[in-house]
Design a protein around this motif. Sequence first.
Motif, PDB file in Angstrom:
ATOM      1  N   MET A 158      34.852  24.136  83.322  1.00  0.00           N
ATOM      2  CA  MET A 158      36.189  24.480  83.802  1.00  0.00           C
ATOM      3  C   MET A 158      37.047  23.226  83.949  1.00  0.00           C
ATOM      4  O   MET A 158      38.220  23.216  83.576  1.00  0.00           O
ATOM      5  CB  MET A 158      36.079  25.258  85.118  1.00  0.00           C
ATOM      6  N   PHE A 159      36.471  22.156  84.476  1.00  0.00           N
ATOM      7  CA  PHE A 159      37.183  20.904  84.710  1.00  0.00           C
ATOM      8  C   PHE A 159      37.667  20.287  83.397  1.00  0.00           C
ATOM      9  O   PHE A 159      38.839  19.953  83.243  1.00  0.00           O
ATOM     10  CB  PHE A 159      36.248  19.927  85.437  1.00  0.00           C
ATOM     11  N   PHE A 160      36.755  20.132  82.433  1.00  0.00           N
ATOM     12  CA  PHE A 160      37.108  19.431  81.207  1.00  0.00           C
ATOM     13  C   PHE A 160      37.870  20.300  80.215  1.00  0.00           C
ATOM     14  O   PHE A 160      38.673  19.789  79.437  1.00  0.00           O
ATOM     15  CB  PHE A 160      35.864  18.840  80.538  1.00  0.00           C
ATOM     16  N   GLU A 161      37.656  21.589  80.222  1.00  0.00           N
ATOM     17  CA  GLU A 161      38.299  22.454  79.234  1.00  0.00           C
ATOM     18  C   GLU A 161      39.659  22.996  79.661  1.00  0.00           C
ATOM     19  O   GLU A 161      40.487  23.286  78.817  1.00  0.00           O
ATOM     20  CB  GLU A 161      37.381  23.620  78.861  1.00  0.00           C
ATOM     21  N   SER A 162      39.906  23.140  80.940  1.00  0.00           N
ATOM     22  CA  SER A 162      41.179  23.716  81.388  1.00  0.00           C
ATOM     23  C   SER A 162      42.237  22.658  81.643  1.00  0.00           C
ATOM     24  O   SER A 162      43.372  22.990  81.960  1.00  0.00           O
ATOM     25  CB  SER A 162      40.982  24.518  82.669  1.00  0.00           C
ATOM     26  N   LYS A 203      41.665  14.457  91.959  1.00  0.00           N
ATOM     27  CA  LYS A 203      42.081  15.096  93.211  1.00  0.00           C
ATOM     28  C   LYS A 203      41.970  16.610  93.096  1.00  0.00           C
ATOM     29  O   LYS A 203      42.006  17.313  94.090  1.00  0.00           O
ATOM     30  CB  LYS A 203      43.523  14.711  93.543  1.00  0.00           C
ATOM     31  N   ALA A 204      41.818  17.113  91.858  1.00  0.00           N
ATOM     32  CA  ALA A 204      41.735  18.552  91.621  1.00  0.00           C
ATOM     33  C   ALA A 204      40.344  19.127  91.914  1.00  0.00           C
ATOM     34  O   ALA A 204      40.170  20.344  91.876  1.00  0.00           O
ATOM     35  CB  ALA A 204      42.120  18.863  90.179  1.00  0.00           C
ATOM     36  N   MET A 205      39.372  18.288  92.208  1.00  0.00           N
ATOM     37  CA  MET A 205      37.999  18.771  92.385  1.00  0.00           C
ATOM     38  C   MET A 205      37.846  19.892  93.408  1.00  0.00           C
ATOM     39  O   MET A 205      37.120  20.847  93.143  1.00  0.00           O
ATOM     40  CB  MET A 205      37.046  17.620  92.693  1.00  0.00           C
ATOM     41  N   PRO A 206      38.509  19.848  94.564  1.00  0.00           N
ATOM     42  CA  PRO A 206      38.366  20.984  95.488  1.00  0.00           C
ATOM     43  C   PRO A 206      38.832  22.302  94.859  1.00  0.00           C
ATOM     44  O   PRO A 206      38.189  23.339  95.056  1.00  0.00           O
ATOM     45  CB  PRO A 206      39.247  20.591  96.681  1.00  0.00           C
ATOM     46  N   ASP A 207      39.914  22.256  94.085  1.00  0.00           N
ATOM     47  CA  ASP A 207      40.410  23.468  93.416  1.00  0.00           C
ATOM     48  C   ASP A 207      39.444  23.919  92.321  1.00  0.00           C
ATOM     49  O   ASP A 207      39.213  25.114  92.142  1.00  0.00           O
ATOM     50  CB  ASP A 207      41.794  23.225  92.820  1.00  0.00           C
ATOM     51  N   VAL A 208      38.894  22.968  91.582  1.00  0.00           N
ATOM     52  CA  VAL A 208      37.937  23.292  90.522  1.00  0.00           C
ATOM     53  C   VAL A 208      36.707  23.946  91.126  1.00  0.00           C
ATOM     54  O   VAL A 208      36.240  24.981  90.633  1.00  0.00           O
ATOM     55  CB  VAL A 208      37.553  22.020  89.722  1.00  0.00           C
ATOM     56  N   MET A 209      36.173  23.375  92.186  1.00  0.00           N
ATOM     57  CA  MET A 209      34.965  23.922  92.803  1.00  0.00           C
ATOM     58  C   MET A 209      35.233  25.296  93.421  1.00  0.00           C
ATOM     59  O   MET A 209      34.380  26.191  93.336  1.00  0.00           O
ATOM     60  CB  MET A 209      34.407  22.954  93.840  1.00  0.00           C
ATOM     61  N   ALA A 210      36.397  25.482  94.008  1.00  0.00           N
ATOM     62  CA  ALA A 210      36.746  26.787  94.578  1.00  0.00           C
ATOM     63  C   ALA A 210      36.839  27.841  93.471  1.00  0.00           C
ATOM     64  O   ALA A 210      36.370  28.973  93.645  1.00  0.00           O
ATOM     65  CB  ALA A 210      38.062  26.700  95.351  1.00  0.00           C
ATOM     66  N   ALA A 211      37.429  27.477  92.336  1.00  0.00           N
ATOM     67  CA  ALA A 211      37.529  28.415  91.217  1.00  0.00           C
ATOM     68  C   ALA A 211      36.139  28.707  90.651  1.00  0.00           C
ATOM     69  O   ALA A 211      35.829  29.862  90.316  1.00  0.00           O
ATOM     70  CB  ALA A 211      38.457  27.857  90.139  1.00  0.00           C
ATOM     71  N   ALA A 212      35.281  27.691  90.540  1.00  0.00           N
ATOM     72  CA  ALA A 212      33.918  27.904  90.054  1.00  0.00           C
ATOM     73  C   ALA A 212      33.154  28.837  90.995  1.00  0.00           C
ATOM     74  O   ALA A 212      32.463  29.754  90.541  1.00  0.00           O
ATOM     75  CB  ALA A 212      33.184  26.568  89.906  1.00  0.00           C
TER      76      ALA A 212
END
Length: 177
Positions: free
Chosen positions: A23-27, A77-86
């Motif tokens: 999700m992190f690298f592709e989106s 800084k997007a990691m919290p959003d990425v993890m929440a979406a995952a």
Amino acid sequence: MTTSSIRPNAHSAKERECLARAMFFESHRSSREGLVAVGTVVMNRVAADEYPNGICGVVGQKNQFAPGVMTRKMNSKAMPDVMAAADAVLKGERHPKVKNAKFFHQAGLKFPYKNMHYVLVAGGNAFYEKRSRAERLDGPLRKQSELAAAGLVENKPVAIAAGTEELEAMTLSYGAE
């Protein structure tokens, strides 16, 4: 976005990380919609017999996702959003417009293949299903106006044709990010 009625499975921390990496690298971390759309494709592949078993098997499959998806550092800084979406995807949330699509590519690219039926443009990617000739003949032509009217694209210009010879002249214009 909807949540599946399927009971969420218990997933390991490693599976969570593999999903988050895809999700992190592709989106391109551009939007929650884009994150969940990529996560939906990963989970569609996990459920399909033609792909490796498990989330890490799918994400780590050679030449399927961004180079280094399993090894590069995720500093943002997007990691919290990425993890929440995952976490939401692991609990059953799916992007409803992705449906059964198992494929995507960077928006703005064009390909001459007639079997690509586009369902969504989000997060810098164009999501599509591969359809047989019979399915293409039965399926509707997806033009920009139809996609916009159906809410299948973000609020950015896009021109998509799929399902007939018009695909050969397909142009995706996503706009500058």
